[in-house]
Motif scaffolding. Structure first.
Motif, PDB file in Angstrom:
ATOM      1  N   TYR A  89       9.916   0.203  -1.944  1.00  0.00           N
ATOM      2  CA  TYR A  89       8.310   0.399  -2.255  1.00  0.00           C
ATOM      3  C   TYR A  89       7.578  -0.382  -1.369  1.00  0.00           C
ATOM      4  CZ  TYR A  89       9.639  -3.854  -4.767  1.00  0.00           C
ATOM      5  OH  TYR A  89      10.264  -4.964  -5.008  1.00  0.00           O
TER       6      TYR A  89
ATOM      7  N   GLN B 287      -1.722   3.014  -5.062  1.00  0.00           N
ATOM      8  CA  GLN B 287      -0.236   3.068  -4.645  1.00  0.00           C
ATOM      9  C   GLN B 287       0.642   2.696  -5.798  1.00  0.00           C
ATOM     10  OE1 GLN B 287      -2.957   1.215  -3.331  1.00  0.00           O
ATOM     11  NE2 GLN B 287      -2.961   1.974  -1.122  1.00  0.00           N
TER      12      GLN B 287
ATOM     13  N   LYS C  71       4.475   2.432  -6.440  1.00  0.00           N
ATOM     14  CA  LYS C  71       5.407   3.644  -6.145  1.00  0.00           C
ATOM     15  C   LYS C  71       6.675   3.478  -5.346  1.00  0.00           C
ATOM     16  CE  LYS C  71       1.420   6.850  -6.418  1.00  0.00           C
ATOM     17  NZ  LYS C  71       0.369   7.308  -5.492  1.00  0.00           N
TER      18      LYS C  71
ATOM     19  N   SER D 263      -0.555  -3.637  -1.098  1.00  0.00           N
ATOM     20  CA  SER D 263      -1.719  -2.685  -1.223  1.00  0.00           C
ATOM     21  C   SER D 263      -2.619  -3.597  -2.382  1.00  0.00           C
ATOM     22  CB  SER D 263      -1.244  -1.378  -1.901  1.00  0.00           C
ATOM     23  OG  SER D 263      -0.328  -1.573  -3.099  1.00  0.00           O
TER      24      SER D 263
END
Ligand code: AMP
Ligand code: GLY
Length: 422
Positions: free
Chosen positions: A341, A408, A335, A345
């Motif tokens: 970004y 994410q 994202k 994650s």
């Protein structure tokens, strides 16, 4: 033979998957690779920009053939360095990689050889560039001459935007890459990515694909490196392929040979097709990413043999076979990409998703941390599927996307829309 693949993206994972299956490849190394590539190759932590390190490693491991994925090391002369060390390498030397390294060079070559492309002029000074931009209809296209990691093109919708883009480039936004610019007219039509393999003399058409450059559904949002692709590209009929080969690709290869800088390797022609007539937007000196993921998925012949034949100047002896099935790939990005970004994650569910029929997940920007796969880049995964039709491949690819647990990340939900809307 031992093969060394250079790069670390989704394109390289797809290439590694295909090269690893070749009967002529004994050990496949990849520098630097990624966690997906580790399953099919021995990854070595040498950056693609570390030309000395790559050559030294190749000598040590008795590499018989090096396949260079990204453009930056090609433009920097990595193929020349390998060849000088007695190691065969796929990809043009620095003098021929100018087909990607200088947009102005390509435009002049087109002009010289009557290759269809947008009307343009080259500039080293903002004042005449702005005057020329005012003579063109809108939108106006402003391009940094050199490599700018896919960000060096501005499609200016207004004259003010064009002027701002010209100032921005000459103010050093792209460093030396923007010391010279190209201002050109906008081509409308349908854009396709067309690939050819050449040994400098013979040219074999590969297949085509369509990419989705904008970040969001409906082709909206900022430009990216590519959010998804599919092949075949319906706009690329046999008649268009013939025209692209005869009017664009072959004259370019002939011109490069005549000027004493023969071009060997994969030539990626970005084409705009209008009423069945292709024009050249730009060249890249490598496979596309994510186009490569769908190309290798459809290739039936041995990739390593074909690439080596290009290097050995015997491409006339090669006959490539392709699956009739369609292939489609959906890029899952962090994202915020192509802007800021976060990294790190965790991504879950990859094995389950990859076990679906016809699905293959290529890693692009991932890393391994404590035994888990985490996001480590902007474009993170390339979820690829085959099917009888583009619609079938699309359904399978999104079924796999939906099994991947990564809050994410994001992806476009409409990859393939243009083909499906026909
Ligand atoms: P490039 O960085 O050269 O790949 O350009 C990025 C994108 O800008 C291309 O893939 C096209 O979608 C678009 N583009 C570049 N030049 C033109 C042009 N003259 N007319 C229309 N679109 C263009
Ligand atoms: N997907 C476009 C590129 O590789 O340049």
């Amino acid at each position: 033979m031992n093969v060394l693949l250079i790069g670390s993206g989704g394109r390289e994972h797809a290439l590694a998957w295909s090269l690893a299956a070749s009967p002529i490849v004994s050990t496949l190394y990849c520098a630097p690779g990624n966690p997906g590539i580790e399953a099919v190759a021995e990854c070595v932590p040498i950056a693609a920009a570390d030309l000395d390190g790559l050559v030294a490693f190749a000598k040590e491991k008795k590499i018989g053939f090096a396949v260079i994925g990204p453009e930056a090391p090609l433009v920097a002369g990595l193929a020349d360095r390998f060849e000088a060390a007695g190691i065969k390498a796929l990809g043009p030397g620095a003098k021929a990689a100018i087909l990607e390294g200088s947009k102005g060079f390509v435009k002049d070559l087109c002009d010289d050889r009557g290759i269809p492309t947008a009307r343009y002029r080259r500039f080293r000074d903002p004042v005449p560039a702005k005057s020329f931009a005012k003579t063109l209809g809108l939108p106006v296209v402003v391009k940094a001459d050199g490599l700018a990691a896919g960000k060096g093109v501005v499609i200016a919708e207004t004259r003010d935007d064009a002027i701002r883009a010209i100032d921005f480039m000459f103010d050093g936004a792209f460093g030396a890459a923007g010391a010279e610019i190209v201002v050109e007219e906008f081509l409308d039509g349908e854009e396709v990515s067309f690939f050819a393999l050449t040994d400098g003399e013979h040219v074999v058409p590969l297949i085509g694909a369509q990419d989705h450059k904008r970040a969001f559904d409906g082709d909206r949002g900022p430009n990216t490196g590519g959010m998804g692709a599919y092949s075949p590209a319906p706009a690329l009929t046999q008649a268009v392929v013939d025209k692209a080969m005869n009017r664009i690709v072959k004259p370019t290869i002939a011109a490069m040979a005549e000027r004493g800088t023969p071009y060997m390797g994969v030539l990626f022609a970005g084409l705009m097709i209008k009423n069945g007539e292709p024009s050249l937007i730009e060249y890249n000196c490598r496979f596309g990413d994510p186009e490569c993921q769908v190309l290798v998925t459809r290739l039936k012949s041995d990739l390593a043999t074909a690439l080596l034949a290009a290097r050995d100047r015997v491409l006339n002896a090669i006959d490539l076979r392709w699956c009739d099935d369609a292939a489609l790939t959906v890029v899952m990005a962090a994202k915020g990409y192509p802007g800021e970004y976060a990294k790190g994650s965790e991504i879950r569910g990859l094995d389950e998703a990859a076990s679906l029929d016809g699905v293959r997940i290529f890693h692009a920007g991932t890393a391994r941390r404590d035994g888990k796969i985490v996001a480590a880049g902007g474009r993170v995964l390339s979820v690829t599927a085959t099917g009888k039709t583009i619609g079938d491949a699309q359904r399978r690819a999104y079924a796999a996307v939906d099994m991947i647990d990564w809050p994410q990340g994001y992806c476009r939900r409409d990859i393939g829309w243009r083909a499906l809307a026909r």
